[in-house]
Structure formats: structure tokens, C-alpha cells
Design a protein around this motif. Structure first.
Motif, PDB file in Angstrom:
ATOM      1  N   GLN C   7       9.056   6.249   2.699  1.00 40.49           N
ATOM      2  CA  GLN C   7       8.404   4.957   2.936  1.00 40.49           C
ATOM      3  C   GLN C   7       7.024   5.245   3.523  1.00 40.49           C
ATOM      4  O   GLN C   7       6.920   5.763   4.625  1.00 40.49           O
ATOM      5  N   PHE C   8       6.007   4.868   2.764  1.00 40.78           N
ATOM      6  CA  PHE C   8       4.654   5.238   3.168  1.00 40.78           C
ATOM      7  C   PHE C   8       3.739   4.018   3.130  1.00 40.78           C
ATOM      8  O   PHE C   8       3.710   3.283   2.143  1.00 40.78           O
ATOM      9  N   LYS C   9       2.962   3.846   4.181  1.00 41.08           N
ATOM     10  CA  LYS C   9       1.996   2.752   4.265  1.00 41.08           C
ATOM     11  C   LYS C   9       0.801   3.033   3.374  1.00 41.08           C
ATOM     12  O   LYS C   9       0.331   4.171   3.304  1.00 41.08           O
ATOM     13  N   GLY C  10       0.302   1.971   2.729  1.00 44.54           N
ATOM     14  CA  GLY C  10      -0.871   2.145   1.894  1.00 44.54           C
ATOM     15  C   GLY C  10      -1.540   0.821   1.629  1.00 44.54           C
ATOM     16  O   GLY C  10      -1.209  -0.192   2.239  1.00 44.54           O
ATOM     17  N   GLN C  11      -2.502   0.855   0.696  1.00 46.69           N
ATOM     18  CA  GLN C  11      -3.290  -0.343   0.386  1.00 46.69           C
ATOM     19  C   GLN C  11      -3.374  -0.461  -1.136  1.00 46.69           C
ATOM     20  O   GLN C  11      -3.680   0.519  -1.826  1.00 46.69           O
ATOM     21  N   VAL C  12      -3.097  -1.652  -1.634  1.00 48.79           N
ATOM     22  CA  VAL C  12      -3.120  -1.864  -3.087  1.00 48.79           C
ATOM     23  C   VAL C  12      -4.540  -1.670  -3.625  1.00 48.79           C
ATOM     24  O   VAL C  12      -5.502  -2.219  -3.081  1.00 48.79           O
TER      25      VAL C  12
END
Lengths: 67, 67, 67, 67, 67, 67
Positions: C7-12
Motif C-alpha cells: 500500500q503506497f501513497k501517491g498522486q494521480v
């Protein structure tokens, strides 16, 4: 008899066809189960609303969430 | 909110732990759903019989059978 | 808390909509992660460039290559 | 060149062997990626901590969550 | 009739049982196909060497490599 | 060398492109293997009929049926 551990009887509600893929919604008791299969599979099975079908999911594909 | 189209509330019935994997059976209404997740996930979630959980399945993992 | 181990945070970055499926590219640190989800999921989540999201992958779906 | 859209270089941190499956943790930059592969694959690749590897994930296996 | 696009007849060569998972090798013509299913599935199907079986793979799970 | 246990040489028969996904049929000996990959992957690999390719399937994605 197939090894997939999850097999549930239901009835097709909707079939949406794309060029390559199809989305099939199946009513399983109170639940709506959504499947994304190839369009060719949907056509091979002649899936249409009202069809009695079985949805299948391999156990390795099921996740669990807990609050 | 997660993109997996299939998300159903249920209650853990059994947890079987292997070295790497774990098998979790969840009662979802009348249905028994079986999940094979990593043992570490089962331990991280402290899964045990009676837990209220949500089972999740991505639509691309669902198959359909028709007689 | 969900059992998926990755589970990794990111930006579309981009969202491409087909009839049934959607392709979403997410910037996770230096990495670009590509997800193929249903169009309906992309619409339910109202995904658009700039959204802060989490990408999730079940451990059983990860392969390893070594030269 | 393989069709899997997600391919990231990393270094093996840990390998846990079960009878059938193995859990491999790979450090990819700041991220820890967890793979559940067969034990035989881990042995075929002679995976051990420190190995430089590539983790691969098919785009159809990636989910997205948004708050 | 099931939607999985890939269905091939074969014969079980080996069955290896772990606590949660089982590895089944199936001879399909010249090819050896390896399946990781739950141990309970292997037991439900009473899989043993020599059994005539069908291996099934959903099209969304197939990758392609080209040099 | 990649961990996916099933890797078979074949030749591309057809490529059907949708907006997001592509369906690729590969002749592997006597068998036809169908892959649903992203359109972008099919384009990155410049897949076309006649191409010599390898199809790959992770063992955790293979199911078994027995009559």
C-alpha cells in the motif's frame, strides 16, 4: 468440479460490452457481484440479463479488511 | 474508499495459519467466502473467529459460469 | 485496515477511460504505478489528475525477476 | 521485455520459506514490496537477502483507494 | 461453461501439500503447468498423480514477453 | 529469469485493441492462449501477428477442474 473455493449462484443483472472487455453484474442473494471478463467470453456464454449463472473467485484473490 | 468493486460485510469463522499463507473463512450472509492471504496479514489484522470484517475482490478476478 | 501487503501513497497523473476499463497512472515517489480498474470504479472514486491516492497490490500478485 | 506495466528495481531484504509458498520482501527505494511466490520459484532464483531484483506487477492487479 | 478463456486438458504429475496451500503440476501435452491452489481444494478434488484434469487461467492473468 | 512458473513459447495470432485493454491470442503448440493486457503494453511491445513471444502465468493464478 473446479478448484476455485468461492462459487455462488446468481442471476445476471446487466452486461456492458466494451471492445475487449465486458462488465457483468450478477445478483447473488442480497449481494451484487461485478465481474470484468473479456467481451469474447461474455459472447461465448451469450450472457444476458436474467441468466442463471455461477460466479467464481479463487481464494488467493480475496482480501480482508477490518476496522 | 477503494476501487475493488466487490466489498461484502461478514464475520470470520475460521483462521488456519501456515508458515507463509493463511486461510480465512468469512461468513457473508448465507455464503462462506474463503480468502488465502499471507500469514503476516492475518497477524497484522489480528484476525480471529467472530471478527467483523469486509471481504474485497477486484472485478477483474471474478469469473462466470453458465450451464 | 486491509490485508493487501503493498500500500503506497501517491498522486494521480493521468486517467484514461474506456467503455469498461480505465487506466490510471499514479506517481509514487520516483515510481510510476499503472492500474487497470473498471471505468465505474474510476468514476465512483471521481479520480482525476492531482488526487492523492493509495495504490494497493496483494502480495500473491507480485512476481520477482533476477538476472 | 514483458507486458507487466509495473517493474521496479530493488534489493531482497528477507526470504521466508514455507512448504509450498515463500514470502519475499524487497526494498524498492523507500518502499517495502512483499511478494508471495512459490517456494520452488524462490529456490529456482536462489533468492537471498542482498540480491538485486526486479518486482513485477500486472496493471490489472493494482487497486486504488482515495479518502 | 466457464468464462475463463484458457482451459487445457492434462494429467496431474505431482501434488505437494503445505498447511494452507498446495502445488500441483499438470502435464499438458509437452508443457508442464504449475498451479498453486489451497490445500483444501486439492483435497476436495482428491487430486493425485495420473488424474485427468483441466487447467484454467483467466485471460486477465496472462502476460506476454517479447525479446 | 522471472519467478512466474508458467512460461511458454508461442507465436502471436491476433491482436485486438480497445481503448484501455488489448486481447492477444498466442498459438502455443496446439494450444491457443488468450491474454488481456493493457493496450499500452501491446503497443510498447509492438505486438503483431507472427511475433515470437513467451506467455507467462503466475502459479497462483492457475485453477484446476476435475470431473
Amino acid at each position: 468440479m473446479i478448484s476455485a473455493r468461492n462459487q455462488f449462484k446468481g442471476q445476471v443483472k446487466t452486461v456492458k460490452l466494451g471492445t475487449v472487455m465486458a462488465e457483468v453484474v450478477v445478483q447473488v442473494g442480497d449481494l451484487e457481484v461485478v465481474a470484468a471478463i473479456t467481451r469474447a467470453s461474455a459472447e461465448n456464454l451469450k450472457l444476458k440479463p436474467g441468466d442463471v449463472v455461477t460466479v467464481l473467485v479463487k481464494a488467493t484473490e480475496v482480501m480482508i479488511a477490518k476496522e
